[in-house]
Design an enzyme around this catalytic site. Structure first.
Site, mmCIF file in Angstrom:
data_model
loop_
_atom_site.group_PDB
_atom_site.id
_atom_site.type_symbol
_atom_site.label_atom_id
_atom_site.label_comp_id
_atom_site.label_asym_id
_atom_site.label_seq_id
_atom_site.Cartn_x
_atom_site.Cartn_y
_atom_site.Cartn_z
ATOM 1 N N GLY A 109 -42.824 14.641 -34.978
ATOM 2 C CA GLY A 109 -43.179 13.333 -35.524
ATOM 3 C C GLY A 109 -42.153 12.222 -35.345
ATOM 4 O O GLY A 109 -42.348 11.116 -35.850
ATOM 5 N N TRP A 116 -41.321 10.234 -32.811
ATOM 6 C CA TRP A 116 -41.781 8.989 -32.153
ATOM 7 C C TRP A 116 -42.641 8.159 -33.113
ATOM 8 O O TRP A 116 -42.486 6.943 -33.194
ATOM 9 C CB TRP A 116 -42.565 9.309 -30.868
ATOM 10 C CG TRP A 116 -41.678 9.637 -29.701
ATOM 11 C CD1 TRP A 116 -40.413 10.130 -29.741
ATOM 12 C CD2 TRP A 116 -42.002 9.475 -28.304
ATOM 13 N NE1 TRP A 116 -39.926 10.301 -28.464
ATOM 14 C CE2 TRP A 116 -40.875 9.911 -27.572
ATOM 15 C CE3 TRP A 116 -43.123 9.023 -27.611
ATOM 16 C CZ2 TRP A 116 -40.839 9.895 -26.171
ATOM 17 C CZ3 TRP A 116 -43.095 9.006 -26.228
ATOM 18 C CH2 TRP A 116 -41.968 9.434 -25.516
ATOM 19 N N ASP A 152 -51.470 16.960 -31.599
ATOM 20 C CA ASP A 152 -50.572 18.024 -31.129
ATOM 21 C C ASP A 152 -51.242 19.381 -31.341
ATOM 22 O O ASP A 152 -52.061 19.553 -32.248
ATOM 23 C CB ASP A 152 -49.228 17.989 -31.876
ATOM 24 C CG ASP A 152 -48.107 18.601 -31.033
ATOM 25 O OD1 ASP A 152 -47.228 17.842 -30.593
ATOM 26 O OD2 ASP A 152 -48.127 19.831 -30.796
ATOM 27 N N ASP A 162 -55.898 20.519 -29.093
ATOM 28 C CA ASP A 162 -55.442 20.425 -27.698
ATOM 29 C C ASP A 162 -55.916 19.093 -27.114
ATOM 30 O O ASP A 162 -57.125 18.805 -27.137
ATOM 31 C CB ASP A 162 -56.034 21.608 -26.917
ATOM 32 C CG ASP A 162 -55.481 21.697 -25.507
ATOM 33 O OD1 ASP A 162 -54.857 20.726 -25.020
ATOM 34 O OD2 ASP A 162 -55.690 22.760 -24.882
ATOM 35 N N ASP A 167 -45.341 12.331 -25.055
ATOM 36 C CA ASP A 167 -44.101 13.114 -24.919
ATOM 37 C C ASP A 167 -44.493 14.583 -24.725
ATOM 38 O O ASP A 167 -43.683 15.478 -24.945
ATOM 39 C CB ASP A 167 -43.247 12.924 -26.184
ATOM 40 C CG ASP A 167 -41.779 13.283 -25.975
ATOM 41 O OD1 ASP A 167 -41.349 13.374 -24.806
ATOM 42 O OD2 ASP A 167 -41.072 13.481 -26.977
ATOM 43 N N LYS A 195 -43.873 11.366 -20.437
ATOM 44 C CA LYS A 195 -42.807 12.236 -19.922
ATOM 45 C C LYS A 195 -43.269 12.876 -18.617
ATOM 46 O O LYS A 195 -44.382 13.383 -18.522
ATOM 47 C CB LYS A 195 -42.521 13.317 -20.963
ATOM 48 C CG LYS A 195 -41.536 14.327 -20.443
ATOM 49 C CD LYS A 195 -40.740 15.058 -21.465
ATOM 50 C CE LYS A 195 -41.436 15.734 -22.599
ATOM 51 N NZ LYS A 195 -40.461 16.016 -23.663
HETATM 52 C C1 LIG Z 1 -41.194 17.273 -26.993
HETATM 53 S S1 LIG Z 1 -42.424 17.584 -28.162
HETATM 54 C C2 LIG Z 1 -42.764 15.993 -28.802
HETATM 55 C C3 LIG Z 1 -41.706 15.429 -29.690
HETATM 56 C C4 LIG Z 1 -42.146 14.161 -30.384
HETATM 57 N N1 LIG Z 1 -42.267 13.057 -29.454
HETATM 58 C C5 LIG Z 1 -41.189 13.743 -31.466
HETATM 59 O O1 LIG Z 1 -40.572 12.681 -31.354
HETATM 60 O O2 LIG Z 1 -41.045 14.454 -32.449
HETATM 61 C C6 LIG Z 1 -43.813 17.914 -27.143
HETATM 62 C C7 LIG Z 1 -45.062 18.263 -27.919
HETATM 63 O O3 LIG Z 1 -46.180 18.253 -27.009
HETATM 64 C C8 LIG Z 1 -47.128 19.155 -27.541
HETATM 65 N N2 LIG Z 1 -48.159 19.473 -26.555
HETATM 66 C C9 LIG Z 1 -47.999 20.095 -25.360
HETATM 67 N N3 LIG Z 1 -49.190 20.265 -24.749
HETATM 68 C C10 LIG Z 1 -50.123 19.720 -25.577
HETATM 69 C C11 LIG Z 1 -51.537 19.594 -25.503
HETATM 70 N N4 LIG Z 1 -52.234 20.060 -24.465
HETATM 71 N N5 LIG Z 1 -52.182 18.985 -26.525
HETATM 72 C C12 LIG Z 1 -51.483 18.510 -27.593
HETATM 73 N N6 LIG Z 1 -50.144 18.610 -27.713
HETATM 74 C C13 LIG Z 1 -49.465 19.207 -26.722
HETATM 75 C C14 LIG Z 1 -46.272 20.342 -27.952
HETATM 76 O O4 LIG Z 1 -46.946 21.163 -28.877
HETATM 77 C C15 LIG Z 1 -45.034 19.667 -28.529
HETATM 78 O O5 LIG Z 1 -45.094 19.578 -29.928
#
Ligand SMILES: C[S@@+](CC[C@H](N)C(=O)[O-])C[C@H]1O[C@@H](n2cnc3c(N)ncnc32)[C@H](O)[C@@H]1O
Length: 238
Positions: free
Chosen positions: A74, A76, A93, A109, A134, A174
């Site tokens: 959370g 961002w 997420d 998803d 992200d 990203k």
């Molecule tokens: C690097 S973290 C994000 C950090 C966030 N921006 C923060 O500031 O706290 C990446 C997130 O992308 C999510 N993610 C990856 N593939 C996903 C998908 N297909 N659908 C939803 N979320 C996804 C992961 O579960 C993970 O929590």
């Protein structure tokens, strides 16, 4: 940002803990961004990546509606909330995310067919000013597979952005080292007036992540107009 206060902390390898986990723990304990996030009440050091991207590109200036793809834990959305207290924010997420005041959070998803509509409804606005992703695919250690899986997320995010952004809006995502590939950059340039890559200082140097920043959304392309060879731009969200 450098150093951090106090001496560097060492972590002893505990029985049953892998060397890689010990190294991760040691790095977390000595990371100045981790310390700063803790002191400033951010849930992740990732918060500073968005803060730095915002300082460079003005992404959060005047935003009223923002979508956060890959919101957990959370950081961002916390940054957006602090910068624009009245902005509508919706995030998604796979993992659970603790509530954030005024943020609609979906645990699902993003690649699920139902996700775009669910996000639009959760946002509660006709159009967004910013779609930020992200999201990172779980790596399997096979570089080509990892690259393709991450790019699939970036592309899906871009498609969604072109359906929900208002003209002038932005998409930040990203990407892996080398940035978005040529086809993706070409596609982004069709939809946005500027497309740039950046690696904010908070992004670890040994990480292959970069960010692609697409600004100045041109408006939704009308498929029929494209087929008929007419001007393809149709401002659906004036
Ligand atoms: C690097 S973290 C994000 C950090 C966030 N921006 C923060 O500031 O706290 C990446 C997130 O992308 C999510 N993610 C990856 N593939 C996903 C998908 N297909 N659908 C939803 N979320 C996804 C992961 O579960 C993970 O929590």
């Amino acid at each position: 940002m450098s150093g951090g206060s106090g001496p560097r902390q060492r972590v002893k390898t505990a029985k049953g803990r892998k060397v890689s986990s010990t190294r991760w723990l040691e790095r977390q304990l000595n990371d100045p961004y981790v310390k700063k996030a803790k002191a400033e009440g951010y849930r992740s050091r990732a918060a500073y990546k968005l803060t730095e991207l915002d300082q460079k590109f003005g992404l959060l200036k005047g935003v009223k509606a923002v979508v956060d793809l890959g919101i957990a834990p959370g950081g961002w959305s916390q940054v957006v909330r602090r910068r624009s207290p009245a902005a509508k924010i919706a995030g998604i997420d796979l993992l659970p995310t603790d509530p954030i005041d005024g943020v609609a959070i979906l645990q699902m998803d993003f690649m699920d067919d139902a996700a775009p509509d669910a996000l639009r409804e959760a946002l509660g606005a006709d159009a967004a000013d910013l779609v930020m992703s992200d999201m990172a695919a779980n790596t399997v250690g096979h570089p080509q597979t990892d690259h393709l899986r991450t790019m699939a997320l970036v592309e899906a995010g871009m498609l969604f952005a072109t359906e929900i952004l208002r003209p002038g809006g932005a998409y930040v995502a990203k990407v892996l080292a080398g940035g978005a590939d040529n086809n993706l950059v070409a596609e982004l340039k069709r939809h946005f007036t500027t497309v740039k890559h950046a690696k904010p200082p908070a992004s670890r140097k040994d990480s292959s992540e970069w960010y692609v920043i697409a600004q100045g959304f041109k408006g939704r392309l009308r498929r029929e107009a494209l087929k008929a060879g007419q001007s393809p731009f149709c401002m659906l969200h004036p």
